[in-house]
Every structure is written in C-alpha cells, then in structure tokens.
Design an enzyme around this catalytic site. Structure first.
Site, PDB file in Angstrom:
ATOM      1  N   ASN A 158       0.749  -1.220   0.471  1.00 49.91           N
ATOM      2  CA  ASN A 158      -0.042  -0.155  -0.173  1.00 49.91           C
ATOM      3  C   ASN A 158       1.224   1.283   0.219  1.00 49.91           C
ATOM      4  OD1 ASN A 158       0.361  -1.602   2.705  1.00 49.91           O
ATOM      5  ND2 ASN A 158      -0.873   0.455   3.443  1.00 49.91           N
ATOM      6  N   HIS A 208     -13.474  -0.147  -0.109  1.00 49.83           N
ATOM      7  CA  HIS A 208     -13.298   0.887  -0.014  1.00 49.83           C
ATOM      8  C   HIS A 208     -11.726   1.329  -1.159  1.00 49.83           C
ATOM      9  CE1 HIS A 208     -10.250   1.826   3.054  1.00 49.83           C
ATOM     10  NE2 HIS A 208     -10.985   0.533   3.706  1.00 49.83           N
ATOM     11  N   CYS A 333       2.629  10.509  11.090  1.00 46.55           N
ATOM     12  CA  CYS A 333       3.381  11.903  11.920  1.00 46.55           C
ATOM     13  C   CYS A 333       2.878  11.571  13.509  1.00 46.55           C
ATOM     14  CB  CYS A 333       3.468  13.448  11.106  1.00 46.55           C
ATOM     15  SG  CYS A 333       4.145  13.015   9.374  1.00 46.55           S
TER      16      CYS A 333
HETATM   17  N1  PLP Z   1      -3.607  -4.606   4.169  1.00 47.41           N
HETATM   18  C1  PLP Z   1      -4.042  -3.315   2.781  1.00 47.41           C
HETATM   19  C2  PLP Z   1      -2.910  -4.140   2.056  1.00 47.41           C
HETATM   20  C3  PLP Z   1      -4.447  -1.721   3.354  1.00 47.41           C
HETATM   21  O1  PLP Z   1      -3.291  -0.677   2.573  1.00 47.41           O
HETATM   22  C4  PLP Z   1      -5.352  -1.691   4.020  1.00 47.41           C
HETATM   23  C5  PLP Z   1      -5.460  -0.787   4.260  1.00 47.41           C
HETATM   24  O2  PLP Z   1      -5.647   0.409   4.098  1.00 47.41           O
HETATM   25  C6  PLP Z   1      -5.446  -3.479   4.008  1.00 47.41           C
HETATM   26  C7  PLP Z   1      -4.945  -4.156   4.558  1.00 47.41           C
HETATM   27  C8  PLP Z   1      -6.794  -3.142   5.541  1.00 47.41           C
HETATM   28  O3  PLP Z   1      -8.056  -2.835   4.866  1.00 47.41           O
HETATM   29  P1  PLP Z   1      -9.704  -2.058   5.732  1.00 47.41           P
HETATM   30  O4  PLP Z   1      -9.228  -0.699   5.550  1.00 47.41           O
HETATM   31  O5  PLP Z   1     -11.087  -2.527   4.778  1.00 47.41           O
HETATM   32  O6  PLP Z   1      -9.520  -3.289   6.555  1.00 47.41           O
END
Ligand code: PLP
Length: 750
Positions: A158, A208, A333
C-alpha cells in the site's frame, strides 16, 4: 476542484455503485435470509455478486464470503489458520513459526500476535525480510518455510505499490505444510490474481480501496483450507460469517465488479503506466533531486512513493494540500516526531528517505484530463517552492526576506535573521540538519552571511557553523569560539544591529544577542539561559552555576521585563517569552531577580531541581528543568460559524494566516468580507509579529488559521501565554472551512 491522489488510502464511490447501494436501501431492501419474495430478491443479488467476484478473482472453487473489510478478513484467516495449527502442536514436526512480510499492512502482524497469544499457541512470529526493491527475500523464506505454520505475504504494497513475486513465493513454499495468506487489498482490479490457480489458502479484499463504500469486503478461502468463523450467530453466509449482510455495500461492490468486467470503466495497464510516467516527469520537474523509493517496473502503475532531499514530508503535504492536491505522507507523523516509514526502513533505505517520503496514488478510473490537471498542479507546487527559495538549484526569484525565521529540530531552535535592505543575514545556533536548506536559501536570495553565531557551546550537538560557512564558500574572518567577529562591538545588518551580552551559567561561554532597530531594543536571542518554563541546566561540566544568578540580573537590566526573548530550546512550541511571563511561572527566577536569593542560594536551589532531569519527549537531554508542567497552556478554538458571527459584531478582529509563504502563494483564503483585518505571518516568522500583537488593545481578537488547525493552535497558545487573552485558532483550519462550490462530481476521476 480537489485533485485526490490518495487512492491507496480510500476511494470515492463509483456513481454506478452509489446507485446500486441506493436502490438496495430504498427499494430492494430485503433480508436475504427471509423466504418471501422481497428476501428472495435480496438473496439473488448476493448470489449474483458472489458469482461475479468469483470470475474477477479467478476463484471458481473454494469459499468466498462477504464481510466488513480486509481487517476482518485478515482476522478470520488468521483465526482459522491458527485454530487448525493448535491441533497440530502435539504432533511430530509441529509448526514453530508464523511468518509475515516485513512490509505487510499492520493488520497482519497485529492479528498474528493477537490470536497467537489469545489461542495460547506461543509460536514465534517473524518478519520475512525484503530487499532494497521491496520484494520478499525468497532465499530466507525457502529456509524458514519448512518450520512455518502460516505465511502471510501481501500481493501489492500500500505504501510503495511494490508487487510481490507470488510465483516465486509459491515456489519457495514447495514442500512446506504452511498455510498461505495473500492480502489482496491493493491488487484488486489492478492485477490478475488467479486465486484458485495458486495454492493461496486465504485472500482478504476491501471494497473501499476500489470505489465501493467502506464497510464491505471479501475473503477467499481455498477449498480444503481450515476455517473457523470469527462471528457466530444467525448462520448467514453459510454460517461462515454471521450477521445480517451489508446489502447496500454488497450491491455497490457488485457494481464495481461489473465495471471491472465491462472493460470500459477502468483504464488498462498500459494507459495507467503512461499516466504514471507523466506524473513522475512532473514531479522531477517540480522537485529537482527527487528520488523514487521503489523501482517503478516492480510497482503498481497507480502508486508513486518519493522523497525530496531537504524537504520533509510534512512540508510537502502542506504544500500539496494548499494546491488542493491530496497526497499522503509515506510515514505516519506523531505530534512530537515524524515516525519514519517502517516499510521503507525494511527496504533498507537511508534515514532521510524513510523520514521524508510522500505517496501519491490514483485509481484505475483516472482519465487523461485528471492526470493533466494533477501534473499542472505539481508543477505549480514546484514553482511556489522556487519562489520561496526552497527548491534546489534556483536563484533570485523570491521576494527578499526580512526579519527572523525560526527553525526547530527536535526542540532545538535555530534562527535566521535577514535584512532585506542590506541583503545581509546572521544565523544563530545553526543545526546540522538545516545546513543544506539555509545555504540553499541564502544562495538563492543572494544574501551575504554577516556571521554564524552560537549562544553557547552546546551539550547536545556540535555547532554546524563551519559546515554552513563551507557550504556557502564563505570565510568567517577572525572570530571567537561562538562566531563573533573579533574586536567588534556590534554586527550591523542595514538598520538592524546585534550586540552581545555575556551570561555565563548554563555554560561558561553562554551569550545573549540583543537585536536593536531604529526604535531601540527589539528582541533578544537568549539561548538556554531563559527558556519558556525553564532555566538552562547548570550541572554540566562546562556550566558556571555560581555565575548564573548574576547573569540573569544582568540580562534583566539589559532587556527589562517585556522584551521578547527567543530561546535556544522550545520543547512545547511557545516560540518566545519575556522575563515578566517567566517570573510569573518560575519562582526561582522571580526570587533571584527580586533580590530574595543570593547567587549561592540560587545555585543550590537550582541544583535540587536538576537532580533527576528526565529526557525530553524527543529522547534528548533536557536543557533545563521545567517548572510549569509544559502542557497546561490553553488555546481557545473558534469554529467557522462563530468566526462569522464575530465578524458581524462591532468587534476588532485580526485574522492571521500562519501557513508558510509557499502555501500562502497557492492556497485559498476564507471569504470574510472587507471589514476584517488580514495578515500573513508564517509560523516560522511568528516572533516578528508577536511584539506588535501584544501591544494591541486587550479586546482585539487575534484569530489564527492554517491548513488543519495545528499550527494556528500553536500560535494562539503562544500569544495567550504571553498575555494576549483574546487569541484563538480556527478549528479544523481551511480543511473545514465551507467551500464556495463543492465540485464533488467533477473531482471524481481518480
Ligand atoms: N491491507 C492493506 C494492504 C491495506 O492497504 C489496508 C488498508 O489500508 C488493509 C489491509 C485494511 O483494510 P480495511 O480498511 O478494509 O480494513
């Protein structure tokens, strides 16, 4: 119009997904467990969305359940795997390890630790190292896989967008009985996953992150993989996940999956890669010297993570936000300190890169017009930095700076005193972290450095005066140990004049620098001799505790009770103080200045205060003993509605924009009518205006605003502490200020 470039955090809801959700809420609102026709329609919808999801994910076999999002999917997968592993603990060759990629989303290691402890497995939880390219170390994995019970590796990261080598991981797991979870959140709609074609046991997804609403997600579970429900109850989802289904979420997710299948709504990989190239080029143009933190050819085409030497992620976020470009810091941060990104740290990137990363991410429905606008705004951000002399390799475009600029690094203050008329500047208490930035700024402004001064030989850092002078190729001439030109009474900067006053105590060489203008004494740089809420400690080897009392009396004589004092350390963002304010909160100071303590009694009372000084919140040596607790200073908040009401009354109001000039140049300002007196005084230049605000009539309201309300709250607190009670901060800053036109649909293309 807002350009939203933070799609890896979340996305807006696709119009057709909104429509599908609304239809379910308004018309087809049945409960899929009901057996009447309304319920049957709902059941048919759930079944059709599931069938679509199976096609999109390549999951024609196995279980696919709807749940609230990826965090729930991860818990369910980990609980399922660990419950099964618990049964195997007594058997020969029982698993010993739970492995997760070092760059995994926090939900994964936290879930592993949580369920490992709760189920009493007590297995060792280990991070799989990643290489400089962000990819898993497959050799390490191959070595550890035989002892592993569960291996968790995300499909795409991410923060960086780095795509994992799932085939390589699968090969490294050959011969291991470990279960395998692949977090597919960032891959959904961007990578073909072929779930059932691989040995993946669990794969969680989140709606989302791909244009469905928050609160809906999917979990794939391979046919023969162990399963334990996280939620027991009414037996929904085939008793795999109880609780009445989130029908509007499922309907919306169905519309997104349909869009993925139609081949029209989302851009193909080549188009997205071309968009990324354009954004990368705009970034390079705007910020010369920028580096990308992950190899683009290994990343999702929709994510760019970069760092710019000399520019913190906070500065860049403020800048982008002022241009209505929403991006994200690659690092989290906290209020005290920017925490470096653990993802970039795991990749072994240098500290400056991990602490100053910025992530820019867009979604696959972005179109050409959106990307062009984003590129144009990135270029505008670069121009604004150049105009503020903050971008490297620029000269002379900025308006000449005048007055004091304050820099703070972990509570230590450095001041740049500039005079526009003479184009001369003095730096006081230089810090090594600022050498490049100040040298760049002075060079760009074409200012000559009249001196680089220290207020004392510092205990917590070496003076970086030699480095700064070297960076500017400047010969300081004959100077003493603190940088003062030998034989000189004063340093002149145009109409300004600096003189010095010896104040031994904190150190034997402690010196205050007094700044005079045509009207007289304007302010004093007092180092650690007097700080907001504290006196400099005098228990160092280089201290002169018995001289401290006399130094304070000499300072009081020279500056009087009301002159603004700028400290060498400011751990609580108070900016400046006066002897009158400090005497009110520091009885020891009041007593020594009031003649109630002689020098010896003062030194011993001070030594008692300093006996057990704790580290500061930055884990650095405290330079003084706090006597006023530090946190009690209140800042009154004023909401946008209250401000409007106030402006309707016959009250005197001064509205101060405390954003930095590179933001002010770009940003919106609240529309408040002609009556309001407006000023722009950047937070870093606050000491220039504090004296003036303090001389306003007591009933004049000074309202500070910034982007989010943090910096303005600091300014309001500081001014109130100095005695102007009617100082406030606009709650939520410009982020919550009502917009003239909410062009939300126009901003959709992300
Ligand atoms: N895994 C990854 C790679 C993510 O980017 C995120 C959200 O930031 C999550 C898990 C968690 O997802 P959720 O917001 O649906 O709980």
């Amino acid at each position: 119009m807002e350009i939203y470039l933070d799609a890896n955090a979340t996305t807006p809801v696709l119009p057709q997904a909104r429509e599908a959700a609304l239809a379910v809420m308004a018309e087809d609102f049945g409960n899929p467990s009901s057996v009447h026709s309304t319920g049957l329609k709902a059941r048919a919808l759930v079944d059709s969305v599931r069938a679509r999801a199976r096609r999109v994910l390549g999951a024609d076999t196995g279980r696919l359940l709807f749940l609230s999002g990826a965090t729930e999917g991860i818990q369910t997968a980990v609980l399922s795997a660990l419950s099964a592993l618990r049964e195997r603990l007594a058997q020969p060759q029982a698993p010993e390890l739970l492995l997760y990629g070092a760059t995994e989303h926090k939900a994964v290691p936290e879930a592993l630790r949580h369920w490992n402890a709760l189920l009493g497995l007590d297995l060792q939880v280990l991070a799989i190292p990643v290489g400089r390219d962000g990819r898993h170390d497959l050799g390490w994995l191959r070595e550890h896989a035989p002892r592993a019970g569960l291996v968790c590796t995300m499909a795409a990261n991410n923060e960086t967008g780095v795509i994992s080598d799932l085939d390589g991981i699968e090969a490294a797991l050959a011969g291991s009985a470990a279960l395998w979870m692949v977090d597919g959140v960032q891959a959904l709609g961007k990578l073909p996953l072929r779930l059932a074609g691989r040995r993946i046991d669990y794969a969680p997804f989140s709606g989302h992150k791909l244009y469905a609403p928050k609160g809906v997600g999917l979990l794939y579970v391979r046919e023969a993989a162990p399963f334990t429900p996280l939620l027991a109850g009414g037996g929904q989802e085939g008793a795999l996940r109880s609780g009445t289904e989130n029908m509007s979420g499922i309907a919306a997710l169905g519309a997104v999956l349909a869009a993925l299948e139609d081949g029209q709504t989302f851009r193909d990989a080549a188009t997205l890669a071309a968009y990324r190239r354009d954004l990368a080029e705009a970034l390079h143009q705007a910020f010369p010297g920028l580096v990308f933190n992950a190899p683009p050819d290994l990343c999702l085409p929709t994510t760019l993570n970069f760092s710019v030497p000399g520019l913190s992620s906070k500065l860049l976020l403020d800048l982008f936000d002022a241009a209505e470009l929403r991006v994200s810091g690659g690092s989290a941060c906290s209020a005290a300190k920017a925490a470096p990104s653990y993802v970039l740290e795991a990749m072994g990137l240098p500290a400056w890169q991990t602490a100053s990363a910025v992530r820019l991410s867009f979604g696959p429905v972005a179109d050409r017009a959106f990307i062009d606008e984003a590129c144009a705004r990135i270029r505008v951000c670069g121009e604004s930095l150049r105009a503020s002399c903050l971008a490297p390799q620029t000269t002379g475009e900025a308006a000449p700076a005048d007055g004091v600029t304050r820099f703070v690094v972990e509570g230590a203050c450095c001041y740049l005193l500039a005079d526009a008329a003479s184009r001369r500047a003095v730096v006081i208490d230089p810090l090594p972290e600022l050498t490049g930035r100040i040298a760049q700024w002075l060079g760009c402004q074409g200012y000559a450095l009249a001196a680089v001064l220290d207020t004392h030989s510092h205990g917590d850092h070496a003076s970086s005066a030699p480095e700064l002078l070297k960076a500017l190729a400047q010969d300081p001439g004959e100077v003493d140990g603190l940088g003062w030109p030998l034989g000189r009474e004063a340093i002149a900067l145009g109409a300004l004049k600096l003189t010095r006053l010896a104040v031994p105590g904190h150190t034997r060489d402690s010196t205050a620098y007094l700044l005079h203008d045509a009207q007289g004494l304007r302010l004093a740089f007092v180092g650690d001799t007097v700080m907001p809420g504290a006196l400099g400690r005098s228990d160092f080897e280089q201290s002169a505790p018995l001289d401290y009392g006399a130094s304070l009396r000499r300072l009081a004589e020279a500056v009087g009770p009301q002159t603004l004092l700028l400290p060498g350390h400011d751990y609580e963002d108070r900016f400046a103080s006066t002897l009158a304010v400090e005497c009110a909160v520091q009885p020891l100071l009041a007593d020594v200045l009031g003649g109630r303590l002689d020098d010896e009694a003062f030194a011993s009372a001070k030594a008692v205060l300093e006996r057990d000084l704790a580290l500061t919140r930055y884990q650095t040596v405290a330079c003084g003993a706090r006597v006023d607790g530090g946190g009690e200073c209140t800042s009154s908040q004023i909401s946008p509605a209250e401000l409007r009401q106030l402006l309707g009354e016959p009250a005197a109001v001064v509205l101060v924009d405390v954003r930095e000039p590179y933001e002010q140049r770009l940003g919106q300002v609240p529309e408040l009518g002609a009556r309001v007196q407006r000023e722009a005084v950047a937070l870093s230049g606050l000491p220039n205006a504090m004296g003036r605000w303090l001389s306003l009539p007591a009933e004049t309201m000074v309202v500070f605003f910034c982007r989010s309300g943090n910096r303005s709250a600091q300014a309001a607190r500081a001014l109130r502490r100095l005695g102007h009670e009617r100082a406030s901060s606009l709650t939520g800053g410009l982020a919550l200020w009502p917009r003239q036109s909410a062009a939300s649909d126009a901003a959709f293309a992300i």
